[in-house]
Write a protein that holds these residues in place. Structure first.
Motif, PDB file in Angstrom:
ATOM      1  N   ALA A 197       0.688  -1.264  -0.175  1.00  0.00           N
ATOM      2  CA  ALA A 197      -0.029   0.238  -0.100  1.00  0.00           C
ATOM      3  C   ALA A 197       1.009   1.214   0.008  1.00  0.00           C
ATOM      4  O   ALA A 197       0.317   2.208   0.692  1.00  0.00           O
ATOM      5  CB  ALA A 197      -0.766   0.049   1.173  1.00  0.00           C
ATOM      6  N   HIS A 198       1.890   1.140  -0.822  1.00  0.00           N
ATOM      7  CA  HIS A 198       2.912   2.367  -0.768  1.00  0.00           C
ATOM      8  C   HIS A 198       2.434   3.610  -1.050  1.00  0.00           C
ATOM      9  O   HIS A 198       2.677   4.870  -0.430  1.00  0.00           O
ATOM     10  CB  HIS A 198       4.192   2.030  -1.585  1.00  0.00           C
ATOM     11  N   LYS A 199       1.410   3.846  -2.174  1.00  0.00           N
ATOM     12  CA  LYS A 199       0.790   5.049  -2.811  1.00  0.00           C
ATOM     13  C   LYS A 199      -0.065   5.439  -1.699  1.00  0.00           C
ATOM     14  O   LYS A 199       0.094   6.745  -1.360  1.00  0.00           O
ATOM     15  CB  LYS A 199       0.013   4.688  -4.063  1.00  0.00           C
ATOM     16  N   MET A 212      10.285   7.778   2.003  1.00  0.00           N
ATOM     17  CA  MET A 212      10.682   6.451   2.636  1.00  0.00           C
ATOM     18  C   MET A 212       9.470   5.572   2.365  1.00  0.00           C
ATOM     19  O   MET A 212       9.754   4.395   2.051  1.00  0.00           O
ATOM     20  CB  MET A 212      10.834   6.658   4.081  1.00  0.00           C
ATOM     21  N   ASN A 213       8.436   5.997   2.365  1.00  0.00           N
ATOM     22  CA  ASN A 213       7.154   4.857   2.254  1.00  0.00           C
ATOM     23  C   ASN A 213       6.807   4.950   0.679  1.00  0.00           C
ATOM     24  O   ASN A 213       6.182   3.713   0.368  1.00  0.00           O
ATOM     25  CB  ASN A 213       6.068   5.424   2.857  1.00  0.00           C
ATOM     26  N   ASP A 231       7.359   3.473  -3.103  1.00  0.00           N
ATOM     27  CA  ASP A 231       8.087   2.485  -3.569  1.00  0.00           C
ATOM     28  C   ASP A 231       8.265   2.843  -5.108  1.00  0.00           C
ATOM     29  O   ASP A 231       7.277   2.135  -5.931  1.00  0.00           O
ATOM     30  CB  ASP A 231       7.506   0.964  -3.194  1.00  0.00           C
ATOM     31  N   ILE A 232       9.544   3.064  -5.737  1.00  0.00           N
ATOM     32  CA  ILE A 232       9.591   3.393  -7.154  1.00  0.00           C
ATOM     33  C   ILE A 232       9.584   2.004  -7.878  1.00  0.00           C
ATOM     34  O   ILE A 232       9.256   2.251  -9.097  1.00  0.00           O
ATOM     35  CB  ILE A 232      10.807   4.117  -7.226  1.00  0.00           C
ATOM     36  N   ARG A 233       9.697   0.931  -7.407  1.00  0.00           N
ATOM     37  CA  ARG A 233       9.978  -0.257  -8.091  1.00  0.00           C
ATOM     38  C   ARG A 233       8.577  -0.779  -8.624  1.00  0.00           C
ATOM     39  O   ARG A 233       8.517  -1.580  -9.571  1.00  0.00           O
ATOM     40  CB  ARG A 233      10.641  -1.557  -7.181  1.00  0.00           C
ATOM     41  N   LYS A 234       7.407  -0.428  -7.837  1.00  0.00           N
ATOM     42  CA  LYS A 234       6.139  -0.678  -8.473  1.00  0.00           C
ATOM     43  C   LYS A 234       5.836  -0.315  -9.886  1.00  0.00           C
ATOM     44  O   LYS A 234       5.096  -0.870 -10.563  1.00  0.00           O
ATOM     45  CB  LYS A 234       5.102  -0.155  -7.568  1.00  0.00           C
ATOM     46  N   GLY A 235       6.318   1.008 -10.169  1.00  0.00           N
ATOM     47  CA  GLY A 235       6.195   1.758 -11.447  1.00  0.00           C
ATOM     48  C   GLY A 235       7.134   0.681 -12.465  1.00  0.00           C
ATOM     49  O   GLY A 235       6.550   0.441 -13.530  1.00  0.00           O
ATOM     50  N   TRP A 236       8.117   0.006 -12.137  1.00  0.00           N
ATOM     51  CA  TRP A 236       8.891  -0.562 -13.047  1.00  0.00           C
ATOM     52  C   TRP A 236       8.317  -1.814 -13.402  1.00  0.00           C
ATOM     53  O   TRP A 236       8.728  -2.503 -14.320  1.00  0.00           O
ATOM     54  CB  TRP A 236      10.370  -0.831 -12.375  1.00  0.00           C
ATOM     55  N   ALA A 245       2.191   6.963   1.265  1.00  0.00           N
ATOM     56  CA  ALA A 245       2.861   8.014   0.985  1.00  0.00           C
ATOM     57  C   ALA A 245       1.849   9.323   0.617  1.00  0.00           C
ATOM     58  O   ALA A 245       2.208  10.435   0.768  1.00  0.00           O
ATOM     59  CB  ALA A 245       3.816   7.642  -0.541  1.00  0.00           C
ATOM     60  N   LEU A 246       0.695   9.069   0.149  1.00  0.00           N
ATOM     61  CA  LEU A 246      -0.386  10.091  -0.287  1.00  0.00           C
ATOM     62  C   LEU A 246      -0.695  10.765   1.054  1.00  0.00           C
ATOM     63  O   LEU A 246      -0.859  12.019   1.305  1.00  0.00           O
ATOM     64  CB  LEU A 246      -1.183   9.525  -0.867  1.00  0.00           C
ATOM     65  N   ALA A 247      -0.984   9.810   1.974  1.00  0.00           N
ATOM     66  CA  ALA A 247      -1.579  10.412   3.346  1.00  0.00           C
ATOM     67  C   ALA A 247      -0.626  11.081   3.963  1.00  0.00           C
ATOM     68  O   ALA A 247      -1.019  12.158   4.622  1.00  0.00           O
ATOM     69  CB  ALA A 247      -2.037   9.309   4.212  1.00  0.00           C
ATOM     70  N   ILE A 248       0.790  10.698   4.097  1.00  0.00           N
ATOM     71  CA  ILE A 248       1.779  11.547   4.412  1.00  0.00           C
ATOM     72  C   ILE A 248       2.174  12.905   3.774  1.00  0.00           C
ATOM     73  O   ILE A 248       2.256  13.782   4.514  1.00  0.00           O
ATOM     74  CB  ILE A 248       3.086  10.602   4.676  1.00  0.00           C
ATOM     75  N   LEU A 249       2.084  12.876   2.387  1.00  0.00           N
ATOM     76  CA  LEU A 249       2.099  14.007   1.602  1.00  0.00           C
ATOM     77  C   LEU A 249       1.045  14.943   2.133  1.00  0.00           C
ATOM     78  O   LEU A 249       1.588  16.370   1.953  1.00  0.00           O
ATOM     79  CB  LEU A 249       2.208  13.505   0.380  1.00  0.00           C
ATOM     80  N   LEU A 250      -0.344  14.650   2.038  1.00  0.00           N
ATOM     81  CA  LEU A 250      -1.215  15.558   2.451  1.00  0.00           C
ATOM     82  C   LEU A 250      -0.875  16.336   3.726  1.00  0.00           C
ATOM     83  O   LEU A 250      -1.257  17.659   3.946  1.00  0.00           O
ATOM     84  CB  LEU A 250      -2.317  14.865   2.399  1.00  0.00           C
TER      85      LEU A 250
END
Length: 425
Positions: free
Chosen positions: A247-249, A395-396, A398-403, A252-257
């Motif tokens: 659930a990385h997105k 940190m939360n 995960d760029i690998r999910k895009g790959w 990350a979105l919750a923290i970014l908001l």
């Protein structure tokens, strides 16, 4: 297919690990990330640097950074004095952040390295290697001595028009420590394990690749572990590992908001209050402080502060928002751009703490009671939290999910294990 493998932390591609000559480095064939390198320094040389850093750290922490003279009075301050003054001024959150990033985390970083390297150079596995290497991985991003050093220089310029300042031994020690810790930053937890391998203290564990197992990449020791599940335990350092961050997105979105919400008061509210007998009370926002540096003629420092305190946090928020909402659309070149953007956010993450360090140092140095004083304000607390929260968001993610969604000529390691030889330079 049995052997020693390494996985790229940014795209997940598996590579066969091979020996390097001194000064050579291996890069991922898929995204270009440097996988590992063979430096010219051995564990004994790294230990000498770490011990020198500890000595410089002691001098920097307990000797005055500077002494200012104004209206016949003098005031000097160490870093710990600055933290204590901020606490007394009624902003414990700012004091705790600065104590952690400017003292506790760098100290733990150096002490852990000294302990691990002292045993490695003797070809012995260090007691607590598994746990201590995890701690090293956790504390490293939060050690911000170079940021404090730049903040001290900015504070000196700000003080130039209100008092006479004499640099102290602590400032010169921080300058030396900045160079030493910048060098030690190359020695992450994986590099420590690699040094231990070269010294014969530990051994890499060979694994057998097959289509029924998923390769789990340990970011602590670099070991690849094959598992039927998408999470498990590293077979070498026993760190809990995931194939991809769950659930990385969403996280990350919750923290970014939260960072976006904090960004507004961080820029609208004052970061410090300056009080003088003749000038009264003046509140300084981040942009106000940048304009003050520019008016003092220090356009170079004004530009640095503008980039570190305004451009960097805004850039981190924008890039993370793009990455969270992005779609690679099966294109390798698109993911290459996204990966470089993510690496940029990782690199610049801590530099936004600059203004917070400036504020706590001025709070401690400019302390002449009713004649002249500086104290932090709510903007400093909000801005410090923006830095912390955006780093957590990074940190939360995960760029690998895009790959995993990219269609290219490199076979995917999660379904068709195909380790390749990395490129060398």
């Amino acid at each position: 297919m049995t052997g020693i493998y390494i996985a790229c932390h940014h795209c997940g591609q598996l590579h066969e690990r091979s020996a390097l000559v001194s000064g050579q480095r291996a890069s991922c064939v898929r995204c270009g990330t440097v996988l590992w390198s063979q430096g010219v320094l051995n564990s004994s040389a790294w230990l000498a640097i770490a011990l020198t850093s500890l000595i410089a750290f002691a001098v920097a922490s307990f000797m005055p950074v500077g002494t200012i003279s104004a209206v016949g009075l003098k005031s000097s301050s160490t870093f710990l004095d600055a933290v204590a003054a901020t606490w007394r001024a009624g902003y414990p959150s700012v004091a705790i952040m600065c104590f952690a990033t400017g003292f506790l985390m760098p100290l733990l970083d150096v002490l852990i390295l000294i302990w691990l390297l002292a045993f490695s150079r003797q070809s012995r596995r260090a007691p607590g290697l598994n746990q201590l290497s995890r701690w090293l991985h956790l504390v490293r991003p939060w050690a911000m001595i170079p940021v404090f050093m730049l903040g001290a220089l900015v504070a000196i310029v700000k003080l130039a028009d209100m008092a006479s300042l004499t640099p102290g031994a602590g400032l010169w020690a921080y300058a030396a420590l900045t160079f030493l810790l910048t060098g030690l930053s190359k020695l992450n937890s994986e590099r420590v394990w690699l040094l231990a391998e070269q010294d014969g203290a530990v051994k890499p564990l060979p694994v057998t690749l097959d289509q029924e197992h998923v390769p789990l990449d340990c970011e602590i020791c670099g070991q690849v572990t094959m598992s039927r599940e998408h999470e498990g335990t590293c077979q070498r350092c026993h760190n809990h590992v995931h194939f991809r961050k769950p659930a990385h997105k969403t996280r990350a979105l919750a923290i970014l908001l939260a960072a976006v919400i904090l960004y507004l008061p961080a820029n609208l509210y004052p970061v410090m209050i300056n009080t003088t007998v003749l000038g009264g009370t003046a509140a300084h926002t981040i942009l106000g402080g940048i304009l003050e540096l520019w008016n003092l003629g220090s356009w170079d420092l004004a530009l640095i502060v503008f980039v570190a305190s305004f451009v960097v946090p805004l850039t981190k928020i924008v890039i993370l928002a793009i990455l969270i909402g992005r779609s690679a659309k099966g294109r390798r070149d698109t993911m290459m751009h996204y990966t470089r953007m993510y690496q940029t956010v990782e690199l610049i993450g801590q530099w936004s703490m600059l203004d917070v360090f400036v504020v706590i140092l001025l709070t401690s140095l400019v302390n002449f009671g009713s004649l002249m004083s500086v104290r932090p304000d709510i903007g400093a607390a909000a801005f410090g939290m923006v830095v912390v929260v955006t780093m957590f968001a990074t940190m939360n993610f995960d760029i690998r999910k895009g790959w995993d969604e990219v269609d290219d000529d490199i076979e995917q390691p999660d379904y068709q294990p195909a380790p390749t030889a990395p490129t060398f330079s």
